[in-house]
Design an enzyme around this catalytic site. Structure first.
Site, short mmCIF file in Angstrom:
data_model
loop_
_atom_site.label_atom_id
_atom_site.label_comp_id
_atom_site.label_asym_id
_atom_site.label_seq_id
_atom_site.Cartn_x
_atom_site.Cartn_y
_atom_site.Cartn_z
N CYS A 55 25.60 -8.12 23.58
CA CYS A 55 26.52 -8.36 24.26
C CYS A 55 26.48 -7.85 25.79
CB CYS A 55 28.06 -7.96 23.88
SG CYS A 55 29.47 -8.03 24.63
N THR A 57 28.80 -6.18 26.96
CA THR A 57 29.34 -4.58 26.76
C THR A 57 28.37 -3.45 26.52
OG1 THR A 57 31.23 -5.68 25.91
CG2 THR A 57 31.10 -3.37 25.48
N HIS A 60 26.44 -2.42 29.50
CA HIS A 60 27.10 -1.57 30.26
C HIS A 60 26.96 -0.09 29.59
CE1 HIS A 60 29.76 -4.10 32.84
NE2 HIS A 60 29.83 -4.79 32.00
N CYS A 113 52.37 -0.26 15.95
CA CYS A 113 52.69 -0.06 17.19
C CYS A 113 53.62 -1.36 17.70
CB CYS A 113 51.67 0.19 18.39
SG CYS A 113 50.59 -1.20 18.82
N ASP A 213 28.03 -21.67 38.31
CA ASP A 213 28.02 -20.01 38.08
C ASP A 213 28.64 -19.41 39.27
OD1 ASP A 213 25.05 -19.24 36.56
OD2 ASP A 213 26.93 -18.80 36.11
ZN LIG Z 1 30.82 -8.82 22.45
ZN LIG Z 2 48.87 -1.36 17.15
#
Ligand SMILES: [Zn+2]
Ligand SMILES: [Zn+2]
Length: 304
Positions: A55, A57, A60, A113, A213
């Protein structure tokens, strides 16, 4: 009283090692090394990896850019898009059995949370990110919370199982802000997720789909923003958004698990096979990343 099944036998001895792609220290690069085989704890399962995909990510984190340097704390196993078979079921886990094929929702939410309790688990305030802030999926075995496991039909090809994560990003982006049936949709950016978005729009009955693009502004439209810009983007709110009646939607991850239901249903209508263009062994991660950098590929998959 809630029935809590006994912990199963661990499949490997404590101290056993497995192959894993690791970020060993701050700075560019990955290392293919070994890590201890994890064991399923309370409310967790252990998966034996069948396929994982690369991916943006991961790029990076590999390049160690500003984003990576401020989010990732090595050492850790990288990778988050993966599919495996359940080989160990921890104490307290219900509804998942050894042998089940599964994908992983890589946003590990806390369930306690405010965001989690108001059906916005993808925005959890205590979020742990699989393969980004905690050990991830480019390894022979991966330990994950049972509530983050998405069971797949047993005949699902593992490559497509790994693609459920980015497919979920595409589904979330396409439907952010409403339906697309009968509408004209522009997909800007034709990487793997953009191409998946085109297929989803078609399956969902969009009247016209334009894929480019290059981004352009459209009066009265809505934009779902998913990819991360490399830099801060300046935006003239008055001229480019308010006076044009534009809706902007920031899209993070997938809605847990609304998007997964939607993506699973869409899989029956769209064929993701052409999106996977290359497959590499776990050891050849550097070659796979170089190919992604070249841009001459669709989705790149790793096989253990
Ligand atoms: Zn991903
Ligand atoms: Zn949470």
């Amino acid at each position: 009283m809630k029935f809590r099944p006994r912990a199963t036998q661990h499949i490997v001895n404590t101290g056993a090692r497995m192959r894993a792609v690791k970020k060993v220290q701050r700075g560019p690069g990955f290392e293919v090394g070994t890590a201890p085989v994890p064991q399923a704890g309370v409310d967790e399962v252990l998966l034996e990896l069948k396929a994982a995909s690369l991916c943006g990510t991961d790029l990076h984190i590999h390049a160690w850019d500003e984003w990576a340097a401020s989010h990732v704390e090595p050492p850790l196993t990288v990778g988050h898009e993966c599919c495996g078979v359940v080989v160990e079921v921890g104490e307290g886990v219900e509804g998942l059995e050894v042998g089940a094929l599964a994908a992983v929702e890589g946003h590990f939410f806390c369930e306690h949370c405010l965001m989690c309790q108001t059906e916005r688990r993808h925005l959890c305030l205590n979020m742990k990110l699989f393969g980004v802030t905690i050990d991830g999926g480019f390894a022979e075995y991966v330990r994950v919370p049972a509530r983050n496991v998405w069971k797949l039909p047993p005949d699902t090809p593992p490559d497509l199982g790994a693609l459920m994560d980015p497919l979920g990003n595409a589904v979330h982006a396409v439907f952010a802000g409403g339906d697309v049936a009968g509408q004209t949709v522009a997909v800007t950016g034709c990487g793997p997720i953009g191409l998946m978005a085109v297929a989803i729009c078609r399956a969902a009955g969009a009247a016209h789909i334009l894929a480019t693009d290059v981004g352009t502004y459209r009066p009265g439209g809505r934009a779902a923003l998913l990819g991360l810009p490399a830099d801060v983007v300046k935006l003239d709110l008055a001229e480019q958004v308010i006076l044009k009646g534009i809706s902007l939607h920031g899209v993070f991850g997938r809605r847990i698990f609304e998007t997964w239901y939607r993506a699973t249903n869409l899989l029956q209508k769209i064929d993701l096979t052409p999106a996977v263009t290359h497959s590499f062994a776990l050891e050849d991660i550097d070659q796979a990343l170089a190919l992604m950098h070249s841009g001459e590929c669709g989705k790149v998959v790793l096989a253990p």
